[in-house]
Each structure stands twice: as structure tokens, then as C-alpha cells.
Motif scaffolding. Structure first.
Motif, PDB file in Angstrom:
ATOM      1  N   ASP A  18      45.497  28.363  39.028  1.00 39.80           N
ATOM      2  CA  ASP A  18      45.936  29.129  37.975  1.00 39.80           C
ATOM      3  C   ASP A  18      44.995  30.433  37.990  1.00 39.80           C
ATOM      4  N   MET A  19      45.162  31.270  39.018  1.00 39.40           N
ATOM      5  CA  MET A  19      44.107  32.399  38.935  1.00 39.40           C
ATOM      6  C   MET A  19      44.064  33.257  37.588  1.00 39.40           C
ATOM      7  N   THR A  20      45.346  33.540  37.193  1.00 40.90           N
ATOM      8  CA  THR A  20      45.322  34.258  35.866  1.00 40.90           C
ATOM      9  C   THR A  20      44.531  33.552  34.745  1.00 40.90           C
ATOM     10  N   TYR A  57      36.451  38.700  33.898  1.00 46.31           N
ATOM     11  CA  TYR A  57      36.318  38.020  35.120  1.00 46.31           C
ATOM     12  C   TYR A  57      37.255  38.153  36.022  1.00 46.31           C
ATOM     13  N   ALA A  58      37.231  38.184  37.352  1.00 49.41           N
ATOM     14  CA  ALA A  58      38.211  38.236  38.465  1.00 49.41           C
ATOM     15  C   ALA A  58      37.654  37.075  39.564  1.00 49.41           C
ATOM     16  N   LEU A  59      38.689  36.522  40.252  1.00 53.17           N
ATOM     17  CA  LEU A  59      38.543  35.688  41.088  1.00 53.17           C
ATOM     18  C   LEU A  59      39.147  36.238  42.549  1.00 53.17           C
ATOM     19  N   THR A  85      30.634  30.401  43.038  1.00 56.86           N
ATOM     20  CA  THR A  85      31.843  30.205  43.888  1.00 56.86           C
ATOM     21  C   THR A  85      32.319  28.864  43.199  1.00 56.86           C
ATOM     22  N   LEU A  86      33.781  28.848  43.237  1.00 61.48           N
ATOM     23  CA  LEU A  86      34.423  27.443  43.061  1.00 61.48           C
ATOM     24  C   LEU A  86      34.718  27.094  44.593  1.00 61.48           C
ATOM     25  N   ILE A  92      33.936  34.008  42.253  1.00 61.02           N
ATOM     26  CA  ILE A  92      34.112  34.685  40.926  1.00 61.02           C
ATOM     27  C   ILE A  92      33.114  35.865  40.625  1.00 61.02           C
ATOM     28  N   TYR A  93      33.838  36.731  40.229  1.00 63.20           N
ATOM     29  CA  TYR A  93      33.038  38.011  39.796  1.00 63.20           C
ATOM     30  C   TYR A  93      33.301  38.358  38.362  1.00 63.20           C
ATOM     31  N   CYS A  94      32.332  38.938  37.681  1.00 63.86           N
ATOM     32  CA  CYS A  94      32.503  39.497  36.341  1.00 63.86           C
ATOM     33  C   CYS A  94      32.213  40.958  36.076  1.00 63.86           C
ATOM     34  N   SER A  95      32.641  41.626  35.021  1.00 60.90           N
ATOM     35  CA  SER A  95      32.347  43.041  35.016  1.00 60.90           C
ATOM     36  C   SER A  95      32.086  43.196  33.303  1.00 60.90           C
ATOM     37  N   GLU A  96      31.124  43.869  32.861  1.00 62.71           N
ATOM     38  CA  GLU A  96      31.103  44.257  31.355  1.00 62.71           C
ATOM     39  C   GLU A  96      31.822  45.471  31.076  1.00 62.71           C
TER      40      GLU A  96
END
Length: 109
Positions: A18-20, A57-59, A85-86, A92-96
């Protein structure tokens, strides 16, 4: 001797497919002051810090080889930083930055 920072372990409340849901949960954890450092199909380990409701977060689907450094550079230019990484599933990426564009805008991909 410096002590190691203690990570907080939480079990995934959603299926890893479930990416979302996973993106949303990771963002919710950041809003509570927990920032993902490691993740598996069953749990995630978080670094405690100040709560931030602006972290997203974004996958992205992993490739057949090791992490693609060129892809990471392109995403970093967009405002997304690689986190972890999963294995065999997602980077897995993130942004503020709340205004950073989505990694993927095509729902089919």
C-alpha cells in the motif's frame, strides 16, 4: 565514548504494498517527531526529533540493481532526499518543502 542514538521501532499499520498508505503513515510519524531511518516489510525504525507537519514522504519502485545514483540526483534537484530502502520494493524519499512536486503524477505508474 558517545552513546548511540536510540531508534524507536514501530510495526507497519498498513501492508507494504500500500504505497499511498505507507507514504501517509511515514508523514504522520514525522508530524509526531519520528523520522524513518530503516524499514522492513513488518517494521520501521525512527529517529526522534522535533515534530514537523511539513515533512512528506514518497516511494519509488526499486530497480533490479543497487540504488540508481543518477535518479537520486534528479530527485534531489526536485527537492526529494533519499532516506532508505525497503529491500526489493521501494526507495524512500522525503522532503520538508510542501511545494515540492510529486515524484510521480501518473497514477498508472
Amino acid at each position: 565514548m558517545k552513546s548511540k542514538e536510540k531508534l524507536v521501532k514501530k510495526y507497519l499499520p498498513v501492508e507494504p504494498f500500500d504505497m499511498t498508505g505507507l507514504e501517509s503513515w511515514l508523514s504522520d510519524m514525522a508530524a509526531q517527531g519520528l523520522y524513518v531511518q530503516k524499514i522492513s516489510n513488518e517494521w520501521a525504525k525512527f529517529r526522534p526529533g522535533p515534530p514537523s507537519s511539513g515533512v512528506r514522504y514518497a516511494l519509488d519502485i526499486t530497480g533490479p540493481c543497487d540504488i540508481d545514483h543518477e535518479r537520486n540526483e534528479n530527485y534531489a534537484q526536485m527537492g526529494w532526499d533519499y532516506v532508505t530502502t525497503l529491500v526489493n520494493m521501494y526507495y524512500i524519499y522525503c522532503s520538508e518543502d510542501p511545494n515540492v512536486p510529486e515524484l510521480h503524477t501518473d497514477p498508472v505508474t
